[in-house]
Design a protein around this motif. Structure first.
Motif, PDB file in Angstrom:
ATOM      1  N   GLY A 208       1.033  -1.306  -0.500  1.00 55.69           N
ATOM      2  CA  GLY A 208       0.140  -0.028  -0.108  1.00 55.69           C
ATOM      3  C   GLY A 208       1.145   1.306  -0.013  1.00 55.69           C
ATOM      4  O   GLY A 208       1.626   1.407   0.708  1.00 55.69           O
ATOM      5  N   ILE A 209       0.758   2.634  -0.726  1.00 54.07           N
ATOM      6  CA  ILE A 209       1.059   3.592  -1.065  1.00 54.07           C
ATOM      7  C   ILE A 209       0.389   4.954  -0.699  1.00 54.07           C
ATOM      8  O   ILE A 209       0.962   5.680  -0.040  1.00 54.07           O
ATOM      9  CB  ILE A 209       1.524   3.621  -2.011  1.00 54.07           C
ATOM     10  N   GLU A 210      -1.225   4.896  -0.231  1.00 59.14           N
ATOM     11  CA  GLU A 210      -1.887   5.700   0.191  1.00 59.14           C
ATOM     12  C   GLU A 210      -1.912   6.122   1.503  1.00 59.14           C
ATOM     13  O   GLU A 210      -1.409   5.647   2.141  1.00 59.14           O
ATOM     14  CB  GLU A 210      -3.728   5.538   0.182  1.00 59.14           C
TER      15      GLU A 210
ATOM     16  N   THR B  87      -0.483   3.912   5.684  1.00 60.05           N
ATOM     17  CA  THR B  87       0.081   4.429   6.249  1.00 60.05           C
ATOM     18  C   THR B  87      -0.540   4.381   7.033  1.00 60.05           C
ATOM     19  O   THR B  87       0.840   3.660   8.263  1.00 60.05           O
ATOM     20  CB  THR B  87       0.693   5.534   5.908  1.00 60.05           C
TER      21      THR B  87
END
Lengths: 591, 350
Positions: free
Chosen positions: A37-39, A43
Motif C-alpha cells: 500500500g502507498i496511500e 500508511t
C-alpha cells in the motif's frame, strides 16, 4: 496472577462501556499489506497496526523511541545499534524480538515490493543482524544522514517469511489472518473498501487506547462527509474545504481545525530543459524564456502569493518560500530580506529588463535576441479548482509585464506525459512528502530527470550538496548544506513556490477530547498512531460516555427499518395480488 | 423452419396470430451467425482494451511512486512488479493468454486480483442500478402507456411535464436534493435515511438485519436513479404507443367488443414494446457499469467508482477488467435482444 491485575485495571478506569470513534476520510486504503500500500490512509493504518523502531514526537517532531528504546552509532557512521523493548508479544501470542525487526529490514533492503515501498529509509544499509533478542545492528557502506529515523512497520517473521514476493498479491493481510503488535488490531476491512474497523489492543506496551473501536468511513463527496459529521454518524472529518470547516466551526459541539501540514506545498513549475536522458539531446518545445533562470527568477516577485492563498485556496493556505516546509525548522532557509518573495511587479519588470527582456513597440516583451516571445503555455489541473485559479491569476500578472500566455487544463495523468515529452512551459501542481526534507530534495537531482523530476532541473553544484548531506553525520553541518541547496533552488527557480495549503479537519468536541495537533500548536490532528492514543470520550456526571448517548440514533434507525420492512411486505403482497388478477383472466377475456 | 408467414400482406394477420400464442422458432444457423458476430466484436474490444489505457499514461509507476518512493531504484522496482519493463508484445501476449485462462491480472493500486475486486464491487452496483432500472421500466412503461392512451388529457400533461422536469435535472443534483431533504433533514424535520455508504459500520451484511440495513442505505440512491430514468421509458413508450394507436388492428379488436383497457393491454401495448425492448436490454446491460455520480454522492462502493478511481493512475489491469466486463455484458445483451426481436417481430429474417 491475572486476576489482581484485571481488578486493578477496573478500579482505575471508570466503566464507560464500549466507545466507538468513527473517522470520516476521503482517501481509501489501497492495501492493508504494508509491503504494497502507498496511500496516506494506508500508511496511517500500518502505523496503528504495527510498531516501528522510531517515531516523531507529537510535540515538536523530534525523534522518539518506539520499538527501539535507544540507539547509537559507530564513529564512522557505518554501524547503527538499536536496543529493542523486551517482553513484547504479537497478537497471536508469539514473542516479538529483534529477529522480527532484522527480518523486516532485511526484506526491505533485499529488493522487490518491500524495497519499492520502504527502501528510501534504508539507503546504504547492506545488512541487518540481530546478535541477541534485544539488539539490532545495521551495517552500512556509506553513512546515512536520515538514520536513526526508521518509520518502517515491523512485521512478524513467523507469518511473512512464508510469503514470497510473488505471493504478496494473494496475501491481502486482512482479517482474520492479521498478526500485529500496534495499539489497534484490524478486525474488518478489505482493499479499497468503504468502511474498515480496528479494535484496541488491551496489552499495548504504550498503554491501552481510551477508545475501544476505531471505525473509518470513506466518503467520495465532501458534502456527504460534512453532513455525516453534523448528523453525528462520524466523530472526525478529514480532507474538508476551508469554507466547510468555517461553516462547521460555528455549530455547537463541533470544533473546526485548519492545520499547517508537514511537507505539503503548491508550486508554479517550469520546463528548465527537457532532454532525452539517454542521448542528452534536447526534446520537447519549451519557450526559450523559461529555460533562462534569470527570467524564471524575475517572475518570483510578479506573483502575489497572498492573493493566491485568498482566491485560489479560499484562505486555507499560507504564502510559501521554499520546498522545506516550516515544521522542519532546523532545515528551513530564509531568503535575505532584499530577495524576499514579496509581490512587487515593478521589481519583476526591472529584473526582466536587466536580463535583456525588453518591451517592443507593441508593448509586448521580447526575448534577449530581439525575437518576439511566443505566448507561454500555462497548464492547470482540473482535479484542484485552486490550480486553475492560480494559473488565471498568473496569466493576468504576466500580461501586466507584457507577456502573453494561454491557460489550458489537463488531468494529472496526461500532464505527466506532457512533462516527460517536454512539450510544456509552465504548470501548477503540488507535492506532499514525509519524514525528512531529503524525500523532496532528491527530485531536483539530475538523476531524477525522466523519472519523477517534473522541472528537468539539473545543477552539478546542487547534486554535490545533495550527495554530501545524505552522508553527513554532523546535524549542524547537514542543515547548512540543506539550506545552501534551497538557496540554489531559489535563485535558479525551477519552481516558484506559491503556498503551503492547510489541511482542514473538524471533530465532535461534544463527544471526544484529547485530539492533539502534531506538531504543537498548529499541526494536523490524528495523523499517526500516537495521536490516536490520547483520544478519549467525554464523560457525563454519571460516568458514562457521551458518545454512546449521541449515537442513540441507532434505535430510531431500527424503528425505521421496521417501517421499511412493512412497506416492502405491502409492495410484495400488492405485486402478488396483481399477478393473480392477471393469471385469473379467462380465455374469453383474452380475445 | 419458420412457422409464421413472412409476406408483408399478411403482417397484420401474423400480429393477431402472435397474440393468440403462436411462436416463431429460431434456427441454429441464425443463432450461430449472431453469436459469431458478437464474438468478433468482443475480440476487437479485447485488443482495443489493451492499447487504449496504455495511451492514457505509459508510466503508471511514476504516478504510484509520486511523493512516496523516490530513488530511481525504487521506481524501477515498482515498474518491475507491475510488469511494465517488459516489451509491449510480451505484455500483450501475457494479457491475451491470461484472459483466456480467466485471469484478469493484478490491480496496480490494490495489489489484489482484479477479478475478485470486480466481483466484490459488482453487486452494490447491480443492486443499485439494476433495481432502479427495473423500477423505472415498470413505472415508465405504465406512465407512457396511459399518457398515450389519454393523450392531451390531464394525466398526459402532468406526467409528461413532470418526468421531463426530473429528466432535465442532473442526477447527482437530484441526488443531493433528496439527500438534503431526506437524509440530512431540514428545520425540525429529522433526517430519516442514513448518510451514504452501503452498510452501517460493524453490521454483518449477510445477516437478516444486515440485508435490511443495506436496503435502508440504498433507498435514497435507488429512488434518485429511478426518478432519473423514468422519463426515458415513459417518453419512448408514449410515442411508440401513439404510433400503434393509428393501426387498423386496434379497430378490429374494438369491433370484436373488447373493453378499452383490454385493447390497450393485450393489443396495443405488446406491439409498442418492440422499440422499447432494445432500450431495456441495453440499459440493463449498462447497469453493471454502475452510476458514477450517484455512487459518488452517496459514497457507495460500486463498479462506477472503482472504474473512475482506476483512471487516476491509471490502474491498467483494473480498467481492462472492468471495460471488458462492461462490453461483454452489453454485447451479450445485444445478442439476446436480437434473438428476442427475431422471435417477436415477423419482419426479422431468420
Amino acid at each position: 496472577m491475572g486476576i489482581p491485575v484485571s481488578s486493578a485495571t477496573a478500579a482505575t478506569e471508570p466503566p464507560i462501556g464500549k466507545t466507538t470513534f468513527t473517522v470520516g476520510t476521503t482517501s481509501q486504503v489501497d492495501s492493508f499489506n504494508p509491503l504494497l500500500g502507498i496511500e496516506s490512509s494506508a500508511t496511517l493504518v500500518y502505523d496503528l497496526m504495527y510498531d516501528s523502531l522510531t517515531q516523531d514526537s507529537n510535540k515538536d517532531l523530534s525523534l522518539q523511541p518506539r520499538l527501539a528504546t535507544s540507539w547509537s552509532r559507530s564513529a564512522d557512521g557505518l554501524t547503527w545499534t538499536y536496543h529493542i523493548r523486551s517482553g513484547l508479544k504479537w497478537s497471536d501470542g508469539k514473542p516479538l524480538t529483534s529477529k522480527d525487526v532484522a527480518y523486516t529490514l532485511n526484506r526491505v533492503i533485499s529488493g522487490g515490493p518491500a524495497q519499492a515501498n520502504w527502501g528510501n529509509f534504508l539507503t546504504s544499509v547492506t545488512k541487518v543482524t540481530a546478535p541477541d533478542e534485544k539488539t539490532v545492528l545495521l551495517h552500512l557502506d556509506h553513512p546515512n544522514a536520515t538514520l536513526p529515523a526508521i518509520p518502517i512497520p515491523i512485521i512478524p517473521e513467523h507469518v511473512w517469511s512464508h510469503i514470497s514476493d510473488s505471493q504478496l498479491t494473494s496475501f491481502p493481510n486482512t482479517p482474520p489472518n492479521v498478526v500485529s503488535s500496534g495499539p489497534f488490531r484490524l478486525v474488518a476491512g478489505a482493499a479499497g473498501s468503504s468502511t474498515y474497523q480496528l479494535e484496541a489492543n488491551p496489552n499495548y506496551w504504550g498503554g491501552r487506547p481510551k477508545i475501544d473501536t476505531l471505525r473509518f468511513r470513506v466518503f467520495k463527496a465532501l458534502d456527504t462527509e460534512v453532513q455525516a459529521l453534523v448528523k453525528g454518524e462520524i466523530d472526525f472529518a478529514d480532507g474538508l474545504s476551508p469554507l466547510q470547516v468555517r461553516a462547521l466551526a460555528s455549530r455547537p459541539g463541533i470544533t473546526g481545525w485548519p492545520a499547517i501540514q508537514s511537507g505539503v506545498f503548491d508550486e508554479i513549475a517550469f520546463n528548465t530543459g527537457s532532454i532525452d536522458t539517454k542521448t542528452g539531446a534536447r526534446i520537447g518545445d519549451p519557450n526559450p524564456a523559461v529555460l533562462d533562470p534569470k527570467f524564471r527568477y524575475a517572475l518570483n516577485t510578479a506573483i502575489d502569493r497572498a492573493k493566491i492563498a485568498k482566491l485560489a485556496f479560499m484562505g486555507g493556505a499560507k504564502p510559501a518560500t521554499t520546498v522545506v516546509t516550516p515544521d522542519f525548522s532546523k532545515f528551513v532557509w530564509e531568503p535575505p530580506r532584499a530577495d524576499a518573495p514579496r509581490y512587487d511587479p515593478a521589481k519583476a519588470a526591472e529584473l526582466l529588463t536587466a536580463a535583456g527582456y525588453k518591451r517592443g513597440h507593441d508593448g509586448k516583451l521580447r526575448l534577449p535576441n530581439g525575437a518576439p516571445m511566443e505566448p507561454l503555455r500555462l497548464i492547470a489541473r482540473p482535479e484542484d479548482s485552486s490550480s486553475l485559479t492560480t494559473m488565471e491569476l498568473l496569466k493576468e500578472w504576466l500580461g501586466n509585464l507584457g507577456i502573453d500566455s494561454t491557460v489550458t487544463s489537463m488531468d494529472s495523468t496526461k500532464l505527466q506525459n506532457v512533462i516527460l515529452s517536454g512539450d510544456y512551459d509552465i504548470f501548477e501542481w503540488g507535492w506532499s512528502y514525509a519524514e525528512d526534507p531529503d524525500a523532496m530534495l532528491i527530485y531536483f537531482t539530475c538523476g531524477q530527470r525522466g523519472l519523477l523530476s517534473d522541472s528537468w532541473y539539473c545543477n552539478s553544484e546542487y547534486d554535490k550538496l545533495y550527495t554530501a548531506q545524505k552522508q553527513q553525520l554532523d546535524p549542524a553541518e547537514r542543515s547548512e548544506q540543506i539550506k545552501k541547496m534551497q538557496a540554489i533552488l531559489y535563485r535558479d527557480a525551477p519552481y516558484l513556490l506559491t503556498v503551503y495549503p492547510m489541511s482542514e479537519q473538524a471533530y465532535r468536541s461534544d463527544r471526544f477530547h484529547g485530539l492533539n495537533p502534531k506538531p504543537m500548536p498548529n499541526g494536523s490532528l490524528l495523523l499517526d498512531a500516537a495521536s490516536y492514543l490520547t483520544v478519549a470520550p467525554n464523560v457525563d456526571a454519571h460516568g458514562s460516555a457521551i458518545a454512546l448517548k449521541g449515537s442513540s440514533g441507532s434505535t430510531e434507525n431500527t424503528n425505521l427499518i421496521a417501517i421499511v420492512g412493512a412497506g416492502l411486505a405491502v409492495l410484495i403482497a400488492a405485486g402478488w395480488a396483481f399477478a393473480r388478477r392477471r393469471g385469473k383472466a379467462t380465455a374469453g377475456d383474452r380475445e | 423452419m419458420s412457422a409464421a408467414p413472412e409476406a408483408p400482406a399478411l403482417a397484420n394477420r401474423s400480429r393477431l396470430a402472435r397474440t393468440a400464442g403462436a411462436r416463431r422458432t429460431l434456427s441454429w444457423g441464425f443463432i450461430g451467425r449472431r453469436a459469431l458476430g458478437s464474438a468478433v466484436t468482443l475480440f476487437f474490444i479485447l485488443v482495443v482494451n489493451f492499447f487504449l489505457f496504455r495511451v492514457i499514461n505509459p508510466h503508471p509507476e511514476r504516478t504510484l511512486a509520486r511523493g512516496r518512493a523516490n530513488t530511481p531504484e525504487q521506481i524501477h522496482l515498482i515498474a518491475e512488479r507491475l510488469g511494465l519493463n517488459q516489451p509491449l508484445p510480451q505484455q500483450f501476449w501475457t494479457y491475451l493468454t491470461n484472459i483466456f485462462t480467466g485471469n484478469l491480472g493484478v490491480s496496480y493500486e490494490y495489489g489484489e486480483p482484479v477479478a475478485s475486486m470486480i466481483l466484490q464491487r459488482l453487486w452494490p452496483s447491480l443492486i443499485l442500478v439494476g433495481t432502479s432500472t427495473v423500477l423505472a421500466i415498470i413505472i415508465g412503461l405504465w406512465i407512457g402507456k396511459r399518457a398515450a392512451w389519454y393523450r392531451g388529457r390531464a394525466f398526459d400533461k402532468v406526467s409528461t411535464t413532470g418526468t421531463i422536469i426530473v429528466y432535465a435535472m442532473p442526477d447527482w443534483w437530484l441526488g443531493l436534493l433528496l439527500f438534503m431533504l431526506l437524509a440530512v433533514g431540514f428545520g425540525s424535520f429529522p433526517g430519516l435515511f442514513p448518510i451514504g455508504g452501503l452498510n452501517s459500520p460493524g453490521m454483518n451484511p449477510w445477516s437478516f438485519a444486515g440485508v435490511i440495513d443495506e436496503a435502508w442505505h440504498l433507498t435514497l440512491p435507488v429512488l434518485t436513479l429511478t426518478l432519473a430514468y423514468v422519463a426515458e421509458y415513459s417518453i419512448v413508450m408514449r410515442s411508440s404507443m401513439l404510433d400503434e394507436m393509428g393501426e387498423p388492428y386496434l379497430q378490429t379488436a374494438r369491433a370484436k367488443g373488447l373493453p378499452d383497457a383490454l385493447v390497450r393491454r393485450r393489443h396495443a401495448a405488446p406491439n409498442a414494446m418492440l422499440p422499447v425492448m432494445t432500450m431495456i436490454s441495453l440499459d440493463l446491460a449498462f447497469s453493471v457499469g454502475g452510476a458514477i455520480t450517484i455512487e459518488t454522492v452517496f459514497s457507495i462502493p460500486g463498479l462506477g467508482l472503482l472504474t473512475s478511481d482506476a483512471l487516476r493512475i491509471p490502474d491498467i489491469p483494473m480498467l481492462q477488467g472492468t471495460f471488458l466486463m462492461f462490453s461483454t455484458v452489453v454485447v451479450i445483451a445485444n445478442f439476446l435482444a436480437n434473438l428476442f426481436y427475431a422471435v417477436r417481430d415477423p419482419r426479422v429474417k431468420l
